[in-house]
Write a protein that holds these residues in place. Structure first.
Motif, short mmCIF file in Angstrom:
data_model
loop_
_atom_site.label_atom_id
_atom_site.label_comp_id
_atom_site.label_asym_id
_atom_site.label_seq_id
_atom_site.Cartn_x
_atom_site.Cartn_y
_atom_site.Cartn_z
N ASN A 1 2.31 41.65 56.33
CA ASN A 1 3.16 41.44 57.50
C ASN A 1 4.55 42.03 57.30
OD1 ASN A 1 4.89 39.51 56.20
ND2 ASN A 1 3.36 37.93 56.56
N ARG A 2 5.32 42.04 58.38
CA ARG A 2 6.62 42.71 58.37
C ARG A 2 7.59 42.11 57.36
NH1 ARG A 2 10.06 43.88 63.91
NH2 ARG A 2 11.74 45.15 62.95
N ALA A 3 7.61 40.76 57.27
CA ALA A 3 8.53 40.10 56.35
C ALA A 3 8.22 40.44 54.90
CB ALA A 3 8.49 38.59 56.57
N LEU A 4 6.95 40.39 54.54
CA LEU A 4 6.55 40.71 53.17
C LEU A 4 6.84 42.18 52.85
CD1 LEU A 4 3.20 38.73 52.78
CD2 LEU A 4 5.43 38.20 51.76
N ARG A 5 6.61 43.06 53.83
CA ARG A 5 6.89 44.48 53.62
C ARG A 5 8.38 44.70 53.38
NH1 ARG A 5 5.14 46.15 58.07
NH2 ARG A 5 2.98 46.46 57.44
N TYR A 6 9.20 43.99 54.14
CA TYR A 6 10.65 44.12 53.97
C TYR A 6 11.07 43.68 52.57
CZ TYR A 6 15.65 43.45 54.60
OH TYR A 6 17.02 43.52 54.44
N VAL A 7 10.52 42.53 52.11
CA VAL A 7 10.85 42.03 50.77
C VAL A 7 10.40 43.01 49.71
CG1 VAL A 7 10.37 40.21 49.09
CG2 VAL A 7 10.86 39.61 51.47
N ARG A 8 9.21 43.57 49.87
CA ARG A 8 8.70 44.52 48.88
C ARG A 8 9.56 45.78 48.83
NH1 ARG A 8 2.71 47.44 48.87
NH2 ARG A 8 2.97 48.53 46.88
N HIS A 9 9.94 46.29 49.98
CA HIS A 9 10.70 47.54 50.04
C HIS A 9 12.16 47.37 49.65
CE1 HIS A 9 7.66 49.53 53.02
NE2 HIS A 9 7.15 49.31 51.82
#
Length: 227
Positions: A2-10
């Motif tokens: 999801n978008r939140a997890l992608r943001y944290v990863r990036h």
């Protein structure tokens, strides 16, 4: 994902250091508060609460003097690595690339790609400013934090002077005082030692998987290659 997890990863590196900074500031606030009250009690003064301490010049000068030395370190490192090299360091350029490099190497002006930032493509003063924007930002942050240190340091120094029944000093007098430069140079020398050590150690030592290190099997003399 999801978008939140992608943001944290990036953005994991900046988020991690942001949390570490917050944790260190909180820890410094409590430790400094306890130390400050210990000194007040030893001098037969009344202890103060945490809010009053973190809004005091004593806390502000301790924070600002560390921040200004860090930004000075990065400003100098960014600037000096344009012209100076350390053969074998992944943080250094190759000897033939010393200097600001050509427009073609830097992908600016007519050599920019469609994905290049706008200010890298348009040319003129905007490209000139953007080409130096990282160093300029570090310089501005250094000057601002240096000024904050000098003002809060003067306030803390004058509070001590008054407590000792001595005359307070003006801003210019404080900036040229031993107290100010003792605080400042203590931080500067530690930053210069750390960054100089990193440049030399990275020639001969490795950290597998880190972009700050060369590949484990890379020759010592290989420059500008991370792994």
């Amino acid at each position: 994902m999801n978008r939140a997890l992608r943001y944290v990863r990036h953005n994991g590196l900046s988020l991690c250091f942001g949390l570490l900074l917050l944790g260190a500031l909180v820890g410094q606030a409590f430790a400094g508060w306890a130390d400050h009250n210990d000194r007040l009690i030893a001098e037969r003064g009344a202890p103060i609460d945490l809010v009053r301490y973190v809004t005091s010049s004593d806390f502000a000068v301790d924070v600002a003097e560390n921040w200004q030395s860090e930004y000075l370190q990065f400003f100098l490192y960014i600037l000096l690595t344009v012209w100076l090299i350390q053969l074998g360091s992944p943080e250094s350029k190759h000897p033939p690339d010393i200097g600001v490099e050509s427009d073609k190497q830097q992908l600016v002006g007519r050599y920019a790609t469609k994905d290049s930032p706008l200010w890298a493509r348009v040319g003129g003063w905007r490209t000139a400013v953007f080409s130096r924007s990282l160093g300029l930002m570090m310089l501005v942050l250094f000057l601002l934090s240096w000024f904050a240190q000098s003002v809060s340091g003067m306030s803390a120094y004058n509070a001590e002077q008054l407590g000792n029944l001595q005359d307070p000093v003006g801003y210019v007098e404080y900036v040229f005082s031993a107290d100010f430069w003792n605080r400042t140079l203590q931080n500067w020398q530690s930053e210069f030692l750390a960054i100089g050590s990193m440049a030399v150690f990275s020639v001969y030592l490795r950290q597998r998987g880190s972009p700050e290190s060369k590949p484990v099997g890379a020759p010592h003399a290989r420059t500008e290659q991370s792994g």
